[in-house]
Motif scaffolding. Structure first.
Motif, PDB file in Angstrom:
ATOM      1  N   SER A  28       0.826  -1.211   0.000  1.00 27.59           N
ATOM      2  CA  SER A  28       0.000   0.000   0.000  1.00 27.59           C
ATOM      3  C   SER A  28       0.861   1.261   0.000  1.00 27.59           C
ATOM      4  N   ARG A  29       1.915   1.247   0.806  1.00 26.02           N
ATOM      5  CA  ARG A  29       2.797   2.410   0.827  1.00 26.02           C
ATOM      6  C   ARG A  29       3.514   2.558  -0.513  1.00 26.02           C
ATOM      7  N   TYR A  30       3.892   1.440  -1.097  1.00 22.91           N
ATOM      8  CA  TYR A  30       4.531   1.451  -2.410  1.00 22.91           C
ATOM      9  C   TYR A  30       3.602   2.098  -3.436  1.00 22.91           C
ATOM     10  N   TRP A  31       2.321   1.760  -3.392  1.00 18.03           N
ATOM     11  CA  TRP A  31       1.353   2.335  -4.321  1.00 18.03           C
ATOM     12  C   TRP A  31       1.196   3.836  -4.094  1.00 18.03           C
ATOM     13  N   GLN A  32       1.170   4.255  -2.847  1.00 17.54           N
ATOM     14  CA  GLN A  32       1.085   5.687  -2.555  1.00 17.54           C
ATOM     15  C   GLN A  32       2.276   6.436  -3.151  1.00 17.54           C
ATOM     16  N   LEU A  33       3.460   5.841  -3.041  1.00 16.10           N
ATOM     17  CA  LEU A  33       4.656   6.466  -3.596  1.00 16.10           C
ATOM     18  C   LEU A  33       4.583   6.526  -5.116  1.00 16.10           C
ATOM     19  N   ARG A  34       4.061   5.465  -5.731  1.00 16.25           N
ATOM     20  CA  ARG A  34       3.898   5.464  -7.183  1.00 16.25           C
ATOM     21  C   ARG A  34       2.998   6.620  -7.621  1.00 16.25           C
ATOM     22  N   CYS A  35       1.929   6.859  -6.882  1.00 18.21           N
ATOM     23  CA  CYS A  35       0.992   7.925  -7.249  1.00 18.21           C
ATOM     24  C   CYS A  35       1.586   9.308  -7.023  1.00 18.21           C
ATOM     25  N   ILE A  36       2.497   9.425  -6.062  1.00 14.44           N
ATOM     26  CA  ILE A  36       3.218  10.690  -5.887  1.00 14.44           C
ATOM     27  C   ILE A  36       4.115  10.938  -7.099  1.00 14.44           C
TER      28      ILE A  36
ATOM     29  N   PRO B 291       0.994  11.001 -10.877  1.00 18.87           N
ATOM     30  CA  PRO B 291      -0.429  11.123 -10.533  1.00 18.87           C
ATOM     31  C   PRO B 291      -1.354  10.422 -11.522  1.00 18.87           C
ATOM     32  N   GLU B 292      -0.906  10.240 -12.772  1.00 21.89           N
ATOM     33  CA  GLU B 292      -1.744   9.565 -13.762  1.00 21.89           C
ATOM     34  C   GLU B 292      -1.766   8.047 -13.568  1.00 21.89           C
ATOM     35  N   ALA B 293      -1.015   7.555 -12.597  1.00 26.22           N
ATOM     36  CA  ALA B 293      -1.048   6.120 -12.304  1.00 26.22           C
ATOM     37  C   ALA B 293      -2.386   5.703 -11.710  1.00 26.22           C
ATOM     38  N   THR B 294      -3.136   6.679 -11.217  1.00 30.57           N
ATOM     39  CA  THR B 294      -4.409   6.351 -10.584  1.00 30.57           C
ATOM     40  C   THR B 294      -5.509   7.264 -11.097  1.00 30.57           C
TER      41      THR B 294
ATOM     42  N   GLY C 179      -3.747  -4.685   2.197  1.00 25.46           N
ATOM     43  CA  GLY C 179      -3.183  -3.632   1.363  1.00 25.46           C
ATOM     44  C   GLY C 179      -3.002  -4.157  -0.046  1.00 25.46           C
ATOM     45  N   GLY C 180      -2.385  -3.361  -0.895  1.00 26.08           N
ATOM     46  CA  GLY C 180      -2.172  -3.806  -2.262  1.00 26.08           C
ATOM     47  C   GLY C 180      -1.591  -2.719  -3.134  1.00 26.08           C
ATOM     48  N   THR C 181      -1.421  -3.054  -4.399  1.00 22.84           N
ATOM     49  CA  THR C 181      -0.845  -2.130  -5.366  1.00 22.84           C
ATOM     50  C   THR C 181      -1.313  -2.548  -6.755  1.00 22.84           C
ATOM     51  N   LEU C 182      -0.964  -1.770  -7.759  1.00 19.73           N
ATOM     52  CA  LEU C 182      -1.111  -2.191  -9.142  1.00 19.73           C
ATOM     53  C   LEU C 182       0.256  -2.612  -9.648  1.00 19.73           C
ATOM     54  N   THR C 183       0.284  -3.624 -10.490  1.00 19.92           N
ATOM     55  CA  THR C 183       1.554  -4.049 -11.057  1.00 19.92           C
ATOM     56  C   THR C 183       1.979  -3.064 -12.141  1.00 19.92           C
ATOM     57  N   GLY C 184       3.267  -3.069 -12.457  1.00 16.74           N
ATOM     58  CA  GLY C 184       3.765  -2.205 -13.521  1.00 16.74           C
ATOM     59  C   GLY C 184       3.658  -0.737 -13.166  1.00 16.74           C
TER      60      GLY C 184
ATOM     61  N   GLY D 198      -3.861   1.234 -14.787  1.00 14.79           N
ATOM     62  CA  GLY D 198      -4.664   0.130 -15.292  1.00 14.79           C
ATOM     63  C   GLY D 198      -3.902  -1.158 -15.088  1.00 14.79           C
ATOM     64  N   GLY D 199      -4.238  -2.169 -15.885  1.00 17.99           N
ATOM     65  CA  GLY D 199      -3.543  -3.442 -15.756  1.00 17.99           C
ATOM     66  C   GLY D 199      -4.087  -4.266 -14.605  1.00 17.99           C
ATOM     67  N   PHE D 200      -3.192  -4.911 -13.873  1.00 16.96           N
ATOM     68  CA  PHE D 200      -3.587  -5.849 -12.831  1.00 16.96           C
ATOM     69  C   PHE D 200      -3.388  -5.265 -11.438  1.00 16.96           C
ATOM     70  N   GLY D 201      -4.386  -5.488 -10.596  1.00 12.38           N
ATOM     71  CA  GLY D 201      -4.264  -5.158  -9.192  1.00 12.38           C
ATOM     72  C   GLY D 201      -3.773  -6.368  -8.418  1.00 12.38           C
TER      73      GLY D 201
END
Length: 617
Positions: A525-533, A536-539, A557-562, A566-569
């Protein structure tokens, strides 16, 4: 003065520095400091290791300028900036300091054109002083700075009696734009130059591992065989948010954690490798290509019946933006030396290696590209594997596959404008475990990831880690990747996410080794938050539903791959909530955004790319 310099050097945060900045501003206004002393202060501030470590150099610059205000800043620090700024920009680049060039530009008053011109000259001199990989990699950051400088130098009056200064990293396009004084096009041209320099360095780095042997003719004993490669995909748990990017790996090292997986797609009762590439010799001199993908089908054929040059031009249409579906396999034929890069007779080139005959190649993918599962990169590796087998290259064998096949697949993708990292295809490599942890140490040469296998309970992994196909595809990056932009610019608000992504990677590996899926979920989940920082178009609001109630009440928790978007959660179910989570995800299909979504059954695949040979029917 010496005391002030020591205090600036010792600070570890902006809060410690602010009282000292008040003192510096007061002394400047009162005439209690000389220009030489203020030069030393500015150098010490910009190059402060503590502020760089805390990523607060930009905020410190802003605080100093604000304390004086524009008129007093120009009066007391104008000459200082003129003298120090060009050299400071070069030092920040050369020493790879975590200081953003946009933050540095806040030191320069808007009307001070001369210091910007002096900086362009200084950057050109710097680039001329370095060679090889250092020139290309530092040149990427120089290109970013040049683009920002030309954004500020758009007034045509500046250039009436001046030539636009050249820089050693300029390609033909930029040289032409400068000659025409097409200033408005230069910022974008320098952005494109960043990718070009990275590709050039990747190619040079690969020269040390590329075999010089010419492709060999297909042995007669293989004339009647069908060659088939089947491959899993890679479930990316962490890339430390794109640390497998070429320049980041070379300068700071890269880490990735991924899993080889088979998928249960349409018309299958159990999971199977989703990618398939076949090749067979044809008795007639012709080239036949087929693509059978989840989202499209395409076919291509040329033979000796038409004009050779015209058919060859048709083959190379992908270089001009056409034939999107088959460009990977076409470029792979060039990459492996089967077809010449400037061939005027592609059919003859093929016949030279296949006994004056032809070849048929079919690629098939059960998953659409943009899934976040490394589909494009692994398909590149699978195509190369079968072509290398046909032409006698060691990378076509099981023993010679790693790492050469995967290095070459990166180069293949880069050559058609796709910005993949070294981990994308490596995720399909086989071994003792499907779960692989890679670490590529910083290097001046080609990144050479060290591979460690992570033993996990495969059934526990499948039960706790739920794979959800959002049905939303995100296109491959062809421009300047937003994460690479944040890295090269040392973006004040986004670069910290890059740092933290590297820091939590090892905790994710430890959680998997220990079977601690609660910890893994929190880290994901934290990894996903960092990706969105970082991007921003990741989400978007639809995607964020995966991480909010009611779904978040069923997950750790969770994230999106890649890259996201989009793609896989990848969602970590709470103990005992696995079926509830699956059912809740299935209900999303009623929403328009998730109309093509599905919970996907999968299994871990440790076998990797498998090449088999059969009698051709």
């Amino acid at each position: 003065m010496e005391n002030q310099l020591d205090r600036i050097s010792a600070v570890r945060s902006l809060a410690e520095l602010l009282p000292l900045l008040d003192e510096i501003a007061r002394e400047a206004r009162d005439g209690q400091s000389t220009v030489a002393q203020r030069c030393a202060l500015l150098r010490t501030l910009v190059l402060s290791p503590g502020l760089s470590q805390s990523l607060e150099t930009g905020a410190a610059i802003d605080a100093l300028v604000e304390r004086l205000g524009p008129p007093d800043w120009i009066e007391h620090f104008g000459a200082v900036v003129d003298k120090e700024f060009p050299g400071l920009v070069v030092r920040v680049i050369d020493e790879q300091l975590d200081v953003g060039h946009l933050d540095l530009l806040n030191l320069v008053p808007a009307a001070n054109v001369d210091v910007l011109l002096a900086t362009l000259k200084k950057l050109g001199q710097y680039i001329d002083s370095v060679e090889g990989s250092v020139r290309r990699l530092r040149g990427m950051r120089v290109a970013m700075v040049c683009g920002a400088l030309f954004e500020r130098l758009q007034d045509g009056k500046i250039w009436r009696r001046r030539k636009v200064p050249a820089c050693g990293i300029d390609g033909e396009s930029i040289i032409g734009l400068k000659q025409k004084k097409a200033l408005s096009d230069l910022p974008v041209a320098y952005e494109r130059r960043v990718n070009q320099l990275q590709r050039a360095d990747l190619r040079r780095s690969l020269e040390g591992v590329r075999t010089s042997a010419e492709p060999q003719s297909l042995p007669v004993d293989d004339y009647d065989k069908l060659f088939e490669v089947r491959s899993p995909l890679r479930l990316g748990i962490s890339s430390a948010n794109a640390s497998d990017n070429h320049i980041r790996s070379k300068e700071q090292g890269g880490k990735t954690l991924n899993v080889g997986i088979d998928l249960c797609t349409a018309d299958l009762e159990e999971p199977a490798p989703p990618l398939r590439v076949t090749a067979r010799r044809l008795a007639e001199p012709r080239l036949v290509l087929h693509s059978r993908s989840a989202e499209f089908e395409a076919d291509f054929e040329i033979n000796t019946k038409g004009d050779a040059a015209a058919q060859s031009e048709l083959f190379f249409a992908y270089n001009r933006g056409g034939d999107e579906a088959l460009r990977m396999v076409k470029q792979a034929l060039v990459h492996t030396g089967i077809v010449g890069a400037d061939s005027q007779d592609v059919v003859a080139d093929v016949g030279r290696l296949f006994g004056d005959a032809g070849i048929e190649i079919t690629t098939a993918s059960a998953i659409q590209q943009g899934s976040g599962l490394g589909t494009s990169s692994i398909l590149a590796a699978a195509i190369l594997k079968v072509l290398y087998r046909l032409t006698g290259h060691p990378a076509g064998t099981k023993e010679g596959e790693y790492p050469d096949l995967f290095d070459q697949s990166v180069l293949l993708e880069q050559s058609i404008g796709l910005n993949s990292g070294w981990q994308d295809a490596r995720g399909a490599h086989g071994g003792p475990s499907a779960v692989k942890d890679f670490y590529a140490p910083p290097t001046n040469g080609l990144p050479t990831p060290e591979l460690s296998y992570v033993e996990v309970d495969a059934e526990l992994f499948r039960r706790r880690v739920i794979l959800f196909d959002t049905g939303i595809a995100r296109g491959a990056t062809r421009g300047l990747n937003v994460v690479m932009e944040a890295y090269l610019a040392r973006h004040r608000h986004r670069y910290g996410a890059i740092r933290e992504s590297l820091a939590i990677h090892d905790r994710m590996v430890d959680a998997l080794r220990a079977g601690d899926y609660s910890q893994l979920g929190q880290m994901a989940s934290r990894y996903w938050q960092l990706r969105c920082i970082l991007d921003p178009e990741a989400t978007n609001p639809a995607i964020q539903q995966l991480f909010e109630p009611p779904l978040s009440e069923l997950t750790e928790g969770g994230t999106l791959t890649g890259a996201g978007g989009g793609g896989f959660g990848l969602l970590i179910a709470r103990e005992g909530e696995e079926e509830g989570l699956r059912e809740c995800l299935k209900k999303l299909k009623d929403q328009r955004a998730y109309a093509r979504s599905a919970v996907v059954d999968y299994r871990l695949d440790a076998t990797g790319l498998q090449l088999t040979e059969h009698p051709a029917s």
